[in-house]
Design an enzyme around this catalytic site. Structure first.
Site, PDB file in Angstrom:
ATOM      1  N   PHE A  46       7.019  16.380  -3.634  1.00 38.59           N
ATOM      2  CA  PHE A  46       7.806  15.705  -2.596  1.00 38.59           C
ATOM      3  C   PHE A  46       9.243  16.212  -2.561  1.00 38.59           C
ATOM      4  CE2 PHE A  46       8.076  12.265   0.384  1.00 38.59           C
ATOM      5  CZ  PHE A  46       6.755  12.157   0.764  1.00 38.59           C
ATOM      6  N   GLU A  70       0.850  -1.200   0.000  1.00 37.75           N
ATOM      7  CA  GLU A  70       0.000   0.000   0.000  1.00 37.75           C
ATOM      8  C   GLU A  70       0.883   1.247   0.000  1.00 37.75           C
ATOM      9  OE1 GLU A  70      -3.387   0.353  -0.320  1.00 37.75           O
ATOM     10  OE2 GLU A  70      -2.644   2.385  -0.511  1.00 37.75           O
ATOM     11  N   CYS A 107       6.251   5.269   8.503  1.00 33.29           N
ATOM     12  CA  CYS A 107       6.761   4.469   7.386  1.00 33.29           C
ATOM     13  C   CYS A 107       8.213   4.746   7.002  1.00 33.29           C
ATOM     14  CB  CYS A 107       5.884   4.678   6.160  1.00 33.29           C
ATOM     15  SG  CYS A 107       4.270   3.950   6.357  1.00 33.29           S
ATOM     16  N   ASN A 126       9.674   3.973  -0.918  1.00 27.65           N
ATOM     17  CA  ASN A 126       9.765   4.795   0.298  1.00 27.65           C
ATOM     18  C   ASN A 126      11.188   5.310   0.532  1.00 27.65           C
ATOM     19  OD1 ASN A 126       7.122   4.835   0.894  1.00 27.65           O
ATOM     20  ND2 ASN A 126       7.206   3.496   2.677  1.00 27.65           N
TER      21      ASN A 126
HETATM   22  C1  UDX Z   1       4.691   7.655   3.334  1.00 26.07           C
HETATM   23  C2  UDX Z   1       4.632   7.393   1.833  1.00 26.07           C
HETATM   24  O1  UDX Z   1       4.458   8.627   1.123  1.00 26.07           O
HETATM   25  C3  UDX Z   1       3.515   6.439   1.500  1.00 26.07           C
HETATM   26  O2  UDX Z   1       3.534   6.138   0.109  1.00 26.07           O
HETATM   27  C4  UDX Z   1       3.688   5.161   2.309  1.00 26.07           C
HETATM   28  O3  UDX Z   1       2.593   4.314   2.094  1.00 26.07           O
HETATM   29  C5  UDX Z   1       3.784   5.474   3.790  1.00 26.07           C
HETATM   30  O4  UDX Z   1       4.838   6.429   4.016  1.00 26.07           O
HETATM   31  P1  UDX Z   1       3.332   9.094   5.124  1.00 26.07           P
HETATM   32  O5  UDX Z   1       4.265   8.538   6.141  1.00 26.07           O
HETATM   33  O6  UDX Z   1       1.884   9.120   5.423  1.00 26.07           O
HETATM   34  O7  UDX Z   1       3.480   8.301   3.727  1.00 26.07           O
HETATM   35  O8  UDX Z   1       3.779  10.603   4.867  1.00 26.07           O
HETATM   36  P2  UDX Z   1       4.338  11.471   3.664  1.00 26.07           P
HETATM   37  O9  UDX Z   1       3.325  12.427   3.208  1.00 26.07           O
HETATM   38  O10 UDX Z   1       4.956  10.634   2.633  1.00 26.07           O
HETATM   39  O11 UDX Z   1       5.466  12.309   4.431  1.00 26.07           O
HETATM   40  C6  UDX Z   1       6.538  11.651   5.093  1.00 26.07           C
HETATM   41  C7  UDX Z   1       7.427  12.644   5.767  1.00 26.07           C
HETATM   42  O12 UDX Z   1       8.160  13.401   4.816  1.00 26.07           O
HETATM   43  C8  UDX Z   1       6.696  13.682   6.630  1.00 26.07           C
HETATM   44  O13 UDX Z   1       7.422  13.893   7.810  1.00 26.07           O
HETATM   45  C9  UDX Z   1       6.689  14.929   5.761  1.00 26.07           C
HETATM   46  O14 UDX Z   1       6.600  16.120   6.505  1.00 26.07           O
HETATM   47  C10 UDX Z   1       8.025  14.796   5.063  1.00 26.07           C
HETATM   48  N1  UDX Z   1       8.083  15.496   3.772  1.00 26.07           N
HETATM   49  C11 UDX Z   1       7.274  15.108   2.762  1.00 26.07           C
HETATM   50  C12 UDX Z   1       8.997  16.525   3.592  1.00 26.07           C
HETATM   51  O15 UDX Z   1       9.755  16.892   4.505  1.00 26.07           O
HETATM   52  N2  UDX Z   1       9.074  17.131   2.365  1.00 26.07           N
HETATM   53  C13 UDX Z   1       8.264  16.769   1.333  1.00 26.07           C
HETATM   54  O16 UDX Z   1       8.381  17.364   0.253  1.00 26.07           O
HETATM   55  C14 UDX Z   1       7.341  15.718   1.538  1.00 26.07           C
END
Ligand code: UDX
Length: 464
Positions: free
Chosen positions: A277, A177, A288, A236
């Site tokens: 991202f 997922e 994750c 990831n």
């Molecule tokens: C992540 C993956 O995106 C997802 O595909 C997987 O299923 C689970 O892990 P999630 O942990 O919900 O999802 O959060 P995500 O939105 O991916 O952000 C992860 C971390 O990266 C957060 O701490 C966020 O603040 C940080 N982040 C994200 C950044 O610092 N910069 C960005 O541009 C994007």
């Protein structure tokens, strides 16, 4: 007349047979584990017209869910949960064995946390496997949704084969997922792609049918178990590396007077790289990225493969959290003992109440260790954070948190913080230094109001 009766009879038979086929075609789906992945999966499948039984060993969770209350904050989830309960397409139970017996397809979505060694802890997954082996009352498809190390699907298949106590057959699948917390329902219903690991044509066609019930146009990539498992870890780790990369560039931008957000935009306009991202921040957190990157490194080490880039991604992330702490300390000449610091945002990102591996934890722990008085506010994550850090001051609003604070540190990019009334803050008797680790505040306004202000990757902000 006779012709009419014969025609009506034929139509009746056709409709009846269709009903039978449809009834036979609609499999009962059990989802074991009602965490972020399992609950969203179960609710969205039920919302898409499937018949779903969700099982979890936590009774209080199941009691809440049966009443239509979601134990996690996730936009849109509770509405779909209530709708599905009303339509009777979903039910909740603590009886995992019964849910398995009643199901044609069993999705496993239990926790696979990290052990201190970095290895994934498969205890919950193996427990469910034993329950499946003992309750294989008919042919079933067993599909692993949990993120689990490469080789897990093959291992679980063997485990069931060797320990099942019936002659009934089963097939395995792995369907990682990719949903994000905070946009979980949207992501689940609108995936970029679906990855399916299986060794059976039959499984592929049954699961494709299920996927088409909620996202008919998503591309489905079918491959073997190991490749599907690896795709999740590689995706990831790549995303986490992208964040660490831009955080390092942000650091250098601070030293050289460049603006990292514009750098990220300019770099991201290259379609091979992409703008999404790619935002600098206080470091990634959540359940994750830290877990999956660590697990990938552990697998690499166990196989004598040196993943230098992935290792660096974690080191940079740890350093980024400390970089925020250093910024705070440097504005107080290294001494925060008589300072009151207001932390806005506790969740690891906006739109979730999840604080697992949140950079806010590191920053708060460091500040309290240095003797600062810390006041915090988050629109959704106060209850969850209180369990982790019970001894800091939790404020009921931004206003309360700001009162008498010497410094404001924005740690999460909540909408509420983007709309802070900076003029009002400036006009207080006590106007604070602002550290914006998410780069969400308007720098022109901050500059015009003469704030002492810093964000990530734009240290030379006052020079333009
Ligand atoms: C992540 C993956 O995106 C997802 O595909 C997987 O299923 C689970 O892990 P999630 O942990 O919900 O999802 O959060 P995500 O939105 O991916 O952000 C992860 C971390 O990266 C957060 O701490 C966020 O603040 C940080 N982040 C994200 C950044 O610092 N910069 C960005 O541009 C994007």
């Amino acid at each position: 007349m006779k012709k009419y009766i014969v025609r009506s009879f034929l139509i009746f038979i056709l409709l009846l047979s269709n009903t039978i086929v449809n009834t036979q075609q609609k499999p009962t789906i059990a989802v074991i584990g009602t965490g972020y992945v399992g609950l969203v999966l179960g609710v969205c499948l039920a919302h898409s017209g499937n018949h779903v039984i969700c099982a979890d060993i936590q009774k209080n969770k199941i009691d809440q869910l049966s009443k239509g209350i979601s134990p996690i904050y996730e936009p849109g989830l509770e509405e779909l949960l209530r709708e599905s309960l009303q339509k009777n397409t979903i039910s909740f139970t603590t009886d995992t064995a019964q849910a398995i017996r009643d199901a044609d397809i069993v999705f496993i979505a239990v926790d696979t946390p990290t052990k201190t060694s970095g290895e994934s802890d498969l205890t919950a997954l193996i427990n469910v496997t034993h329950t499946i082996a003992q309750n294989l009352t008919s042919y079933k498809i067993i599909c692993i949704k949990s993120t689990a190390p490469i080789g897990t699907c093959t291992y679980i298949k063997e485990l069931i084969k060797n320990s099942k106590n019936s002659s009934c057959d089963f097939d395995m699948a792995c369907n990682p997922e990719f949903l994000r917390e905070g946009t979980a329902v949207h992501d689940f219903l609108n995936p970029d792609r679906i990855i399916l690991g299986t060794d059976s044509e039959k499984v592929s066609s049954v699961l494709r049918e299920i996927f088409s019930s909620f996202c008919p146009s998503a591309p489905v990539l079918t491959t073997n178990f190991e490749t599907a498992e690896m795709i999740k870890y590689a995706a990831n780790s790549f995303l986490a590396t992208k964040i660490s990369f831009i955080n390092e560039i942000a650091h250098l931008c601070e030293a050289l007077g460049a603006y990292v957000n514009i750098v990220a935009e300019g770099v991201g306009l290259d379609k091979r790289i992409g703008k999404s991202f790619f935002l600098p921040g206080p470091g990634f957190g959540g359940s994750c990225f830290p877990k999956d990157v660590t697990a990938l490194l552990h697998m690499a080490q166990a196989n004598n493969v040196d993943l230098k880039v992935v290792k660096a991604c974690l080191d940079t992330n740890d350093a980024q959290k400390m970089h925020v702490v250093d910024k705070i300390l440097s504005h107080c000449n290294g001494d925060v003992r008589n300072k009151t610091i207001c932390i806005l945002g506790l969740a690891f990102k906006a739109n979730t109440d999840d604080v697992r591996f949140s950079p806010a934890i590191t920053v708060i722990e460091q500040l309290t260790a240095h003797g600062a008085q810390v006041k915090v506010y988050d629109p959704k994550a106060m209850v969850t954070m209180k369990k982790v850090l019970p001894h800091i001051e939790y404020c009921a609003s931004v206003e309360d948190a700001l009162a008498k604070s010497d410094m404001v540190v924005i740690m999460t990019e909540w909408e509420e913080f983007k709309k802070l009334d900076l003029e009002k803050i400036k006009n207080r008797s006590h106007n604070p230094i602002i550290i914006d680790t998410r780069n969400i505040l308007n720098t022109t306004t901050l500059r015009n109001l003469n704030f002492t202000y810093e964000n990530i990757g734009n240290a030379q902000i006052n020079s333009y």
